[in-house]
Structures are given as structure tokens and as C-alpha cells.
Design a protein around this motif. Structure first.
Motif, PDB file in Angstrom:
ATOM      1  N   GLY A  87      51.343  56.839  18.899  1.00 12.41           N
ATOM      2  CA  GLY A  87      50.702  55.702  18.258  1.00 12.41           C
ATOM      3  C   GLY A  87      49.205  55.648  18.503  1.00 12.41           C
ATOM      4  O   GLY A  87      48.536  54.725  18.059  1.00 12.41           O
ATOM      5  N   VAL A  88      48.667  56.637  19.204  1.00 16.07           N
ATOM      6  CA  VAL A  88      47.251  56.664  19.581  1.00 16.07           C
ATOM      7  C   VAL A  88      46.506  57.642  18.679  1.00 16.07           C
ATOM      8  O   VAL A  88      46.981  58.749  18.435  1.00 16.07           O
ATOM      9  CB  VAL A  88      47.094  57.106  21.063  1.00 16.07           C
ATOM     10  CG1 VAL A  88      45.633  57.307  21.414  1.00 16.07           C
ATOM     11  CG2 VAL A  88      47.760  56.112  21.983  1.00 16.07           C
ATOM     12  N   GLY A  89      45.345  57.244  18.207  1.00 15.18           N
ATOM     13  CA  GLY A  89      44.442  58.150  17.500  1.00 15.18           C
ATOM     14  C   GLY A  89      45.030  58.746  16.234  1.00 15.18           C
ATOM     15  O   GLY A  89      45.865  58.148  15.567  1.00 15.18           O
ATOM     16  N   SER A  90      44.584  59.967  15.945  1.00  8.94           N
ATOM     17  CA  SER A  90      45.026  60.652  14.734  1.00  8.94           C
ATOM     18  C   SER A  90      45.659  61.987  15.111  1.00  8.94           C
ATOM     19  O   SER A  90      45.515  62.473  16.236  1.00  8.94           O
ATOM     20  CB  SER A  90      43.830  60.881  13.799  1.00  8.94           C
ATOM     21  OG  SER A  90      42.867  61.679  14.452  1.00  8.94           O
ATOM     22  N   GLU A  91      46.343  62.551  14.153  1.00  2.00           N
ATOM     23  CA  GLU A  91      47.076  63.796  14.371  1.00  2.00           C
ATOM     24  C   GLU A  91      46.087  64.926  14.687  1.00  2.00           C
ATOM     25  O   GLU A  91      45.194  65.221  13.891  1.00  2.00           O
ATOM     26  CB  GLU A  91      47.891  64.129  13.113  1.00  2.00           C
ATOM     27  CG  GLU A  91      48.927  65.180  13.305  1.00  2.00           C
ATOM     28  CD  GLU A  91      50.085  64.744  14.179  1.00  2.00           C
ATOM     29  OE1 GLU A  91      50.725  65.619  14.758  1.00  2.00           O
ATOM     30  OE2 GLU A  91      50.350  63.530  14.293  1.00  2.00           O
ATOM     31  N   PRO A  92      46.231  65.583  15.852  1.00  2.29           N
ATOM     32  CA  PRO A  92      45.339  66.696  16.177  1.00  2.29           C
ATOM     33  C   PRO A  92      45.803  67.975  15.482  1.00  2.29           C
ATOM     34  O   PRO A  92      46.871  68.008  14.864  1.00  2.29           O
ATOM     35  CB  PRO A  92      45.491  66.821  17.698  1.00  2.29           C
ATOM     36  CG  PRO A  92      46.874  66.346  17.967  1.00  2.29           C
ATOM     37  CD  PRO A  92      47.142  65.272  16.937  1.00  2.29           C
ATOM     38  N   ASP A  93      45.016  68.995  15.611  1.00  3.95           N
ATOM     39  CA  ASP A  93      45.407  70.314  15.119  1.00  3.95           C
ATOM     40  C   ASP A  93      46.757  70.670  15.742  1.00  3.95           C
ATOM     41  O   ASP A  93      46.936  70.573  16.955  1.00  3.95           O
ATOM     42  CB  ASP A  93      44.334  71.328  15.520  1.00  3.95           C
ATOM     43  CG  ASP A  93      44.558  72.709  14.945  1.00  3.95           C
ATOM     44  OD1 ASP A  93      45.727  73.121  14.790  1.00  3.95           O
ATOM     45  OD2 ASP A  93      43.563  73.396  14.674  1.00  3.95           O
ATOM     46  N   ALA A  94      47.713  71.065  14.929  1.00  2.00           N
ATOM     47  CA  ALA A  94      49.073  71.354  15.406  1.00  2.00           C
ATOM     48  C   ALA A  94      49.082  72.427  16.489  1.00  2.00           C
ATOM     49  O   ALA A  94      49.929  72.394  17.395  1.00  2.00           O
ATOM     50  CB  ALA A  94      49.947  71.778  14.234  1.00  2.00           C
ATOM     51  N   GLY A 111      52.110  63.772  28.182  1.00  2.00           N
ATOM     52  CA  GLY A 111      51.696  62.560  27.489  1.00  2.00           C
ATOM     53  C   GLY A 111      50.198  62.305  27.603  1.00  2.00           C
ATOM     54  O   GLY A 111      49.544  61.948  26.613  1.00  2.00           O
ATOM     55  N   HIS A 112      49.645  62.508  28.791  1.00  2.00           N
ATOM     56  CA  HIS A 112      48.203  62.294  28.992  1.00  2.00           C
ATOM     57  C   HIS A 112      47.390  63.255  28.129  1.00  2.00           C
ATOM     58  O   HIS A 112      46.404  62.852  27.494  1.00  2.00           O
ATOM     59  CB  HIS A 112      47.809  62.465  30.454  1.00  2.00           C
ATOM     60  CG  HIS A 112      48.347  61.416  31.371  1.00  2.00           C
ATOM     61  ND1 HIS A 112      48.402  60.083  31.046  1.00  2.00           N
ATOM     62  CD2 HIS A 112      48.869  61.507  32.619  1.00  2.00           C
ATOM     63  CE1 HIS A 112      48.924  59.398  32.040  1.00  2.00           C
ATOM     64  NE2 HIS A 112      49.235  60.246  33.002  1.00  2.00           N
ATOM     65  N   VAL A 113      47.810  64.524  28.095  1.00  2.00           N
ATOM     66  CA  VAL A 113      47.081  65.519  27.303  1.00  2.00           C
ATOM     67  C   VAL A 113      47.224  65.221  25.810  1.00  2.00           C
ATOM     68  O   VAL A 113      46.245  65.277  25.064  1.00  2.00           O
ATOM     69  CB  VAL A 113      47.558  66.956  27.638  1.00  2.00           C
ATOM     70  CG1 VAL A 113      47.003  67.967  26.646  1.00  2.00           C
ATOM     71  CG2 VAL A 113      47.145  67.328  29.055  1.00  2.00           C
ATOM     72  N   GLU A 114      48.422  64.886  25.380  1.00  2.00           N
ATOM     73  CA  GLU A 114      48.635  64.604  23.947  1.00  2.00           C
ATOM     74  C   GLU A 114      47.815  63.394  23.508  1.00  2.00           C
ATOM     75  O   GLU A 114      47.216  63.398  22.427  1.00  2.00           O
ATOM     76  CB  GLU A 114      50.124  64.392  23.666  1.00  2.00           C
ATOM     77  CG  GLU A 114      50.473  64.392  22.203  1.00  2.00           C
ATOM     78  CD  GLU A 114      50.251  65.723  21.509  1.00  2.00           C
ATOM     79  OE1 GLU A 114      50.007  65.702  20.278  1.00  2.00           O
ATOM     80  OE2 GLU A 114      50.301  66.788  22.171  1.00  2.00           O
ATOM     81  N   SER A 130      43.108  61.260  20.596  1.00  2.00           N
ATOM     82  CA  SER A 130      41.958  60.351  20.591  1.00  2.00           C
ATOM     83  C   SER A 130      40.616  61.082  20.655  1.00  2.00           C
ATOM     84  O   SER A 130      39.577  60.443  20.609  1.00  2.00           O
ATOM     85  CB  SER A 130      42.066  59.358  21.758  1.00  2.00           C
ATOM     86  OG  SER A 130      41.941  60.045  22.982  1.00  2.00           O
ATOM     87  N   GLY A 131      40.673  62.395  20.756  1.00  2.00           N
ATOM     88  CA  GLY A 131      39.426  63.166  20.831  1.00  2.00           C
ATOM     89  C   GLY A 131      38.716  63.035  22.157  1.00  2.00           C
ATOM     90  O   GLY A 131      37.523  63.300  22.266  1.00  2.00           O
ATOM     91  N   SER A 132      39.445  62.641  23.199  1.00  2.00           N
ATOM     92  CA  SER A 132      38.877  62.485  24.542  1.00  2.00           C
ATOM     93  C   SER A 132      38.919  63.809  25.298  1.00  2.00           C
ATOM     94  O   SER A 132      39.691  64.711  24.944  1.00  2.00           O
ATOM     95  CB  SER A 132      39.686  61.456  25.336  1.00  2.00           C
ATOM     96  OG  SER A 132      39.716  60.232  24.666  1.00  2.00           O
ATOM     97  N   PRO A 133      38.138  63.936  26.365  1.00  2.00           N
ATOM     98  CA  PRO A 133      38.245  65.130  27.204  1.00  2.00           C
ATOM     99  C   PRO A 133      39.650  65.239  27.794  1.00  2.00           C
ATOM    100  O   PRO A 133      40.297  64.228  28.075  1.00  2.00           O
ATOM    101  CB  PRO A 133      37.215  64.892  28.309  1.00  2.00           C
ATOM    102  CG  PRO A 133      36.273  63.880  27.759  1.00  2.00           C
ATOM    103  CD  PRO A 133      37.081  63.028  26.813  1.00  2.00           C
ATOM    104  N   LEU A 134      40.108  66.449  27.971  1.00  2.00           N
ATOM    105  CA  LEU A 134      41.438  66.653  28.543  1.00  2.00           C
ATOM    106  C   LEU A 134      41.450  66.201  30.000  1.00  2.00           C
ATOM    107  O   LEU A 134      40.516  66.471  30.750  1.00  2.00           O
ATOM    108  CB  LEU A 134      41.839  68.125  28.451  1.00  2.00           C
ATOM    109  CG  LEU A 134      42.014  68.668  27.034  1.00  2.00           C
ATOM    110  CD1 LEU A 134      42.412  70.136  27.089  1.00  2.00           C
ATOM    111  CD2 LEU A 134      43.033  67.864  26.260  1.00  2.00           C
TER     112      LEU A 134
END
Length: 123
Positions: free
Chosen positions: A15-22, A84-87, A92-96
Motif C-alpha cells: 500500500g506504500v508508494g508506487s510499483e517499482p521495477d519488477a 518488507g523494509h526493502v520492498e 517509496s524511492g527511499s534509500p535501502l
């Protein structure tokens, strides 16, 4: 009508942010599955160490087995949280985020190694 991300589990991640590169999400999932395989190996190693009844000091052999089995039981929970933290960061485009899994595993393996070494020396 609900968004497709709202039907995916866990909602707190998808439910956070947008879909990242698969490719990044799939790499994150492969890392999670590698930690699961490692956990299975730890449990199997702990069971084997005690079941085989190697010629080690019995108390130290049991302690090493217990450490391995407990670590193999806890590792999937840590790996799930890490996934979960990494996903969420990817979405959200945040640093890993950093992870403690490697350090915990290094400590566990070192403790087991010392217990087995003492078990050999004190038999």
C-alpha cells in the motif's frame, strides 16, 4: 473499487508508494528465499549435530544444536521483516535500509563453532 495493491499481502508493504521495477522486487524476493534456505540449513544442522551423536562433549553438542535450531527458527522472521523494509523502500524511492541479518548469522555461526571446538577438545 479498490486498487490492485490493496488486495496484495501485506498491505503495509504494497500500500506504500508506487510499483517499482519488477527486477528489484524479484531480487528482493530471491534474497528473502535465500535466507529461508539458510534457516532450513541451520535447523537441519542443529538436528543432525544432536541426532548423529558425534563424539563431542554432550552438553556442548546440545548447546550448539540448540543455538542452530533457535537461529533457524528466528531467521525467517527477521528475513520477512527485512523483505518488507526493502520492498517499502523500493516502492517509496527511499534509500535501502541496512540489515542486521548478516551480523546475527555471523555471531551465531561463530558461537556454534566455538561450542563445537570446545566439545572436541573437552571430550
Amino acid at each position: 473499487m479498490s486498487r490492485p495493491d490493496e488486495r496484495r499481502f501485506p498491505g503495509s508493504v504494497f500500500g506504500v508508494g508506487s510499483e517499482p521495477d519488477a527486477r528489484f522486487s524479484l531480487a528482493n524476493e530471491r534474497t528473502f528465499l535465500a535466507w529461508i534456505r539458510t534457516a532450513l540449513a541451520l535447523v537441519a544442522g542443529g538436528v543432525a549435530l544432536e541426532t548423529l551423536g558425534l563424539d563431542l562433549q554432550p552438553g556442548l553438542r546440545l548447546a550448539a544444536s540448540i543455538v542452530l535450531i533457535v537461529a533457524g527458527t528466528v531467521l525467517p522472521l527477521i528475513a520477512w521483516a527485512g523483505w518488507g523494509h526493502v520492498e517499502r523502500a523500493l516502492r517509496s524511492g527511499s534509500p535501502l535500509p541496512s540489515t542486521i541479518v548478516g551480523v546475527v548469522l555471523a555471531v551465531v555461526v561463530s558461537v556454534v563453532g566455538v561450542l563445537v571446538l570446545l566439545g572436541v577438545l573437552l571430550r
